[in-house]
Design an enzyme around this catalytic site. Structure first.
Site, short mmCIF file in Angstrom:
data_model
loop_
_atom_site.label_atom_id
_atom_site.label_comp_id
_atom_site.label_asym_id
_atom_site.label_seq_id
_atom_site.Cartn_x
_atom_site.Cartn_y
_atom_site.Cartn_z
N GLY A 97 1.18 -0.77 -0.75
CA GLY A 97 0.18 0.41 -0.05
C GLY A 97 0.60 1.18 -0.22
O GLY A 97 1.83 1.48 0.91
N GLY B 136 -0.70 4.64 0.30
CA GLY B 136 -0.89 5.43 0.89
C GLY B 136 0.01 6.32 1.97
O GLY B 136 0.76 6.51 1.93
N PHE B 137 -1.66 6.91 2.53
CA PHE B 137 -0.17 7.22 3.74
C PHE B 137 1.01 6.21 4.65
O PHE B 137 1.68 7.55 5.23
CB PHE B 137 -1.87 8.63 4.50
CG PHE B 137 -1.86 9.09 4.26
CD1 PHE B 137 -1.23 10.74 3.64
CD2 PHE B 137 -3.59 9.75 3.02
CE1 PHE B 137 -1.78 12.18 2.79
CE2 PHE B 137 -3.63 10.78 2.44
CZ PHE B 137 -3.25 11.75 2.37
N GLY B 138 -0.27 6.18 4.85
CA GLY B 138 0.56 5.08 6.08
C GLY B 138 2.07 4.31 5.00
O GLY B 138 2.85 4.16 5.74
N GLU C 115 -18.55 17.62 3.76
CA GLU C 115 -17.69 18.60 2.57
C GLU C 115 -18.49 18.42 1.46
O GLU C 115 -18.90 19.93 0.79
CB GLU C 115 -15.67 17.85 2.72
CG GLU C 115 -15.48 17.87 4.16
CD GLU C 115 -14.07 17.56 3.80
OE1 GLU C 115 -13.04 18.54 5.06
OE2 GLU C 115 -13.34 16.79 3.16
N ASP D 72 -5.73 3.33 7.96
CA ASP D 72 -7.19 2.62 8.50
C ASP D 72 -7.24 0.66 8.79
O ASP D 72 -8.47 1.22 9.24
CB ASP D 72 -7.61 3.17 6.88
CG ASP D 72 -8.11 4.50 7.41
OD1 ASP D 72 -7.56 5.44 8.13
OD2 ASP D 72 -8.79 4.86 6.20
C1 LIG Z 1 -12.78 10.84 1.07
C2 LIG Z 1 -12.56 11.19 1.90
C3 LIG Z 1 -11.49 11.88 2.68
C4 LIG Z 1 -10.88 12.45 3.76
N1 LIG Z 1 -10.54 13.32 4.51
C5 LIG Z 1 -9.46 13.36 5.24
C6 LIG Z 1 -9.39 14.69 6.19
O1 LIG Z 1 -9.60 15.86 5.72
N2 LIG Z 1 -8.38 13.76 7.11
C7 LIG Z 1 -7.59 13.33 7.13
O2 LIG Z 1 -6.57 13.38 8.20
N3 LIG Z 1 -8.11 12.28 6.86
C8 LIG Z 1 -8.85 11.68 5.42
N4 LIG Z 1 -9.48 10.93 5.30
C9 LIG Z 1 -8.92 9.60 5.89
C10 LIG Z 1 -7.32 9.69 5.35
O3 LIG Z 1 -7.69 9.60 3.84
C11 LIG Z 1 -6.75 7.29 5.31
O4 LIG Z 1 -7.31 7.65 6.96
C12 LIG Z 1 -5.75 7.14 4.61
O5 LIG Z 1 -5.82 7.72 3.78
C13 LIG Z 1 -5.67 6.91 5.58
O6 LIG Z 1 -4.17 5.75 5.05
P1 LIG Z 1 -3.53 4.65 4.73
O7 LIG Z 1 -2.35 3.93 4.36
O8 LIG Z 1 -4.41 3.65 5.73
O9 LIG Z 1 -4.33 4.08 3.39
P2 LIG Z 1 -5.02 4.45 1.84
O10 LIG Z 1 -4.37 5.94 2.15
O11 LIG Z 1 -6.31 4.61 1.62
O12 LIG Z 1 -4.18 3.59 1.49
C14 LIG Z 1 -4.47 2.42 0.79
C15 LIG Z 1 -3.33 1.56 -0.84
O13 LIG Z 1 -3.53 0.64 -0.50
C16 LIG Z 1 -3.33 0.13 -1.98
N5 LIG Z 1 -4.09 -1.07 -1.36
C17 LIG Z 1 -5.30 -1.38 -1.09
N6 LIG Z 1 -5.62 -2.58 -1.28
C18 LIG Z 1 -4.34 -2.66 -2.28
C19 LIG Z 1 -4.44 -4.38 -2.75
N7 LIG Z 1 -5.46 -5.21 -2.53
N8 LIG Z 1 -3.08 -4.73 -3.07
C20 LIG Z 1 -2.67 -3.44 -3.65
N9 LIG Z 1 -2.63 -2.61 -2.84
C21 LIG Z 1 -3.90 -2.38 -2.41
C22 LIG Z 1 -4.41 1.24 -1.99
O14 LIG Z 1 -4.18 1.61 -3.59
C23 LIG Z 1 -3.82 2.50 -1.51
O15 LIG Z 1 -3.12 3.10 -2.09
C24 LIG Z 1 -10.47 10.60 4.09
C25 LIG Z 1 -10.44 9.87 3.28
C26 LIG Z 1 -11.41 9.97 2.21
C27 LIG Z 1 -12.02 8.53 1.58
#
Ligand SMILES: Cc1cc2nc3c(=O)[nH]c(=O)nc-3n(C[C@H](O)[C@H](O)[C@H](O)COP(=O)(O)OP(=O)(O)OC[C@H]3O[C@@H](n4cnc5c(N)ncnc54)[C@H](O)[C@@H]3O)c2cc1C
Length: 437
Positions: free
Chosen positions: A16, A18-20, A175, A304
């Site tokens: 992944g 994403g942010f994490g 929003e 998340d």
């Molecule tokens: C519409 C919206 C608005 C938001 N607004 C805010 C805000 O204003 N402030 C705030 O702090 N937070 C906000 N959030 C929450 C924030 O975006 C999440 O908490 C954050 O993105 C979590 O980070 P993460 O790394 O866990 O997951 P993500 O950032 O979701 O990254 C997950 C990554 O894993 C990849 N992935 C998933 N499954 C697979 C797989 N099977 N195989 C390969 N790759 C995979 C995805 O493509 C993605 O790139 C918002 C979320 C959304 C949806």
């Protein structure tokens, strides 16, 4: 033979980008490890600004950046485009749709997706907002609704096209509702001749007792006032019981609407369950204090997809939490490589912000509750600061400045096939009538 300087070093797989996942990769920049980051998309997405793409304020490329480009200077990382399907923690293997990757340490950061609370049949009528594709689809539906209303002759049907329902009043719902009201009242109003987009009905509906339940009662009440000021109808305490192509049924009645947006439920990535470790009701992995998985100490789950409490309170599913957990998992892997024990995750709450529109927002920063222009400026600064890449920051600032000064929206494009949207829920005889001048 692999002649790269990192050959033979412990292999960390980050699933992944994403942010994490990105935060973990960066924090491992100087560690004696080789890293493979796997994502099914080639881009990192700034999800907090997705609603701006959905309401035609920003272009998709303004809020996304190729992961490969973000990490190009970090020589110990390889980026792989691939879809993970399962984790075999006993064998230390990530199964991909088309292969497998072995790891010494795994950081699972696959995030979350929508949950329709067992009603997946609502998905088609009420798309959620999680990916760039979702945002472009919502933008398409919103813009098509106004086009359909402009060429309609029946007043009741015009009203249905000009009614927008947003289900769920967390930050995303608030929003979306605010931004939809703004585009309708300030931007589209001037561009149509037969309809008045400024009179569109925008309804925000929430099953719980108040909007923004994760924020203070003060900010929640202020958000309702600010939403109502721009003409959003807020309904709380009424659960949605049905969604179809023609509207929404909720505990307190029925709303006829051709455009419905889902902002209510979140479910963790199904990859968490494949670990075989305990998960909570949303499918999040119940991790140990150091973010490792019970029974698999070389696997860390973050963002998340992780369920963890700090000082008695659950760590929220927000980007600062994912970023902090990414750094902590990286630090723990570095310690374990050195033969030291991992340490517990400590969460630093940076506050919560939600924007409602132009110079309208709420912010809870510790004991400080901001609203209106000050909260909005704070929101603006935070979002620009965290946007990845100078190019994106520059583009977003210029798009926002343009919008602010001229009430314009630069990304008002309808892409894809329009006909299926116009036909949704229509009887053939009604379609004919609608097409007549
Ligand atoms: C519409 C919206 C608005 C938001 N607004 C805010 C805000 O204003 N402030 C705030 O702090 N937070 C906000 N959030 C929450 C924030 O975006 C999440 O908490 C954050 O993105 C979590 O980070 P993460 O790394 O866990 O997951 P993500 O950032 O979701 O990254 C997950 C990554 O894993 C990849 N992935 C998933 N499954 C697979 C797989 N099977 N195989 C390969 N790759 C995979 C995805 O493509 C993605 O790139 C918002 C979320 C959304 C949806």
């Amino acid at each position: 033979m692999d002649a790269s300087p990192t050959a033979g070093l412990p292999h960390v797989v980050i699933l992944g980008g994403g942010f994490g996942g990105l935060s973990a990769a960066r924090a491992l920049g100087k560690a004696p490890v080789r890293i493979t980051l796997i994502d099914r998309r080639n881009h990192h997405l700034f999800q907090p600004l997705l609603y701006q793409v959905a309401t035609a304020a920003l272009n998709p490329s303004d809020i996304a950046s190729p992961i490969r480009r973000i990490l190009r200077r970090q020589k110990n990382v390889s980026v792989i485009l691939g879809e993970a399907t399962a984790i075999e923690s006993a064998k230390k293997i990530v199964q991909l749709a088309d292969g497998e990757v072995a790891y010494d340490f795994l950081i699972l950061a696959a995030g979350a997706t929508h949950s329709y609370f067992g009603h997946d049949e609502w998905m088609d009528a009420a798309p959620g907002l999680k990916t760039l594709e979702d945002a472009v689809e919502i933008r398409r539906r919103v813009l098509v609704a106004y086009e359909a209303a402009e060429r309609e002759v029946d007043q009741r049907r015009i009203a249905d096209w000009m009614t927008f329902v947003i289900i769920g009043a967390g930050p995303t719902g608030v929003e979306m509702a605010g931004a939809l009201a703004e585009i309708s009242r300030r931007v589209l109003e001037r561009d149509f001749r037969r309809i008045q987009p400024g009179r569109a009905r925008i309804v925000l509906i929430e099953a719980g007792p108040r909007v923004l339940p994760a924020m203070s009662a003060e900010s929640s009440a202020s958000a309702v006032r600010q939403l109502e000021r721009i003409g959003v109808e807020v309904i709380t305490g009424s659960a949605v019981t049905g969604v179809d192509g023609n509207g929404v049924t909720h505990a307190a009645g029925r709303i006829d609407a051709r455009t419905v947006i889902w902002a209510a439920g979140v479910a963790a990535s199904p990859l968490g369950k494949t670990l075989g470790a305990p998960v909570d009701r949303a499918g999040r992995v119940l991790v140990n204090h150091d973010l490792s998985v019970p029974g698999a100490d070389s696997v860390f789950v973050i963002g998340d997809l992780a369920a963890i409490s700090y000082e008695g309170k659950p760590v929220p599913g927000v980007s600062p939490a994912a970023i902090q957990e990414g750094s902590c998992a990286a630090a723990n892997i570095t310690r374990m490589v050195r033969g030291e024990p991992p340490s517990a995750f400590r969460y630093r709450d940076k506050g919560t912000l939600a924007t409602i529109g132009r110079a309208a927002a709420v912010a809870d920063l510790g004991r400080l509750h901001l609203r209106g222009l000050v909260a909005w400026l704070t929101w603006l600064l935070v979002h620009i600061f965290y946007l990845i890449g100078f190019r994106n920051r520059f583009l977003v600032i210029s798009e926002w400045a343009w919008m602010y000064l001229w009430n314009e929206r630069g990304a008002r494009l309808i892409t894809g096939d329009v006909e299926p949207l116009l036909e949704r829920g229509e009887r053939p005889e009604d379609r004919k009538r609608m097409l007549s001048p």
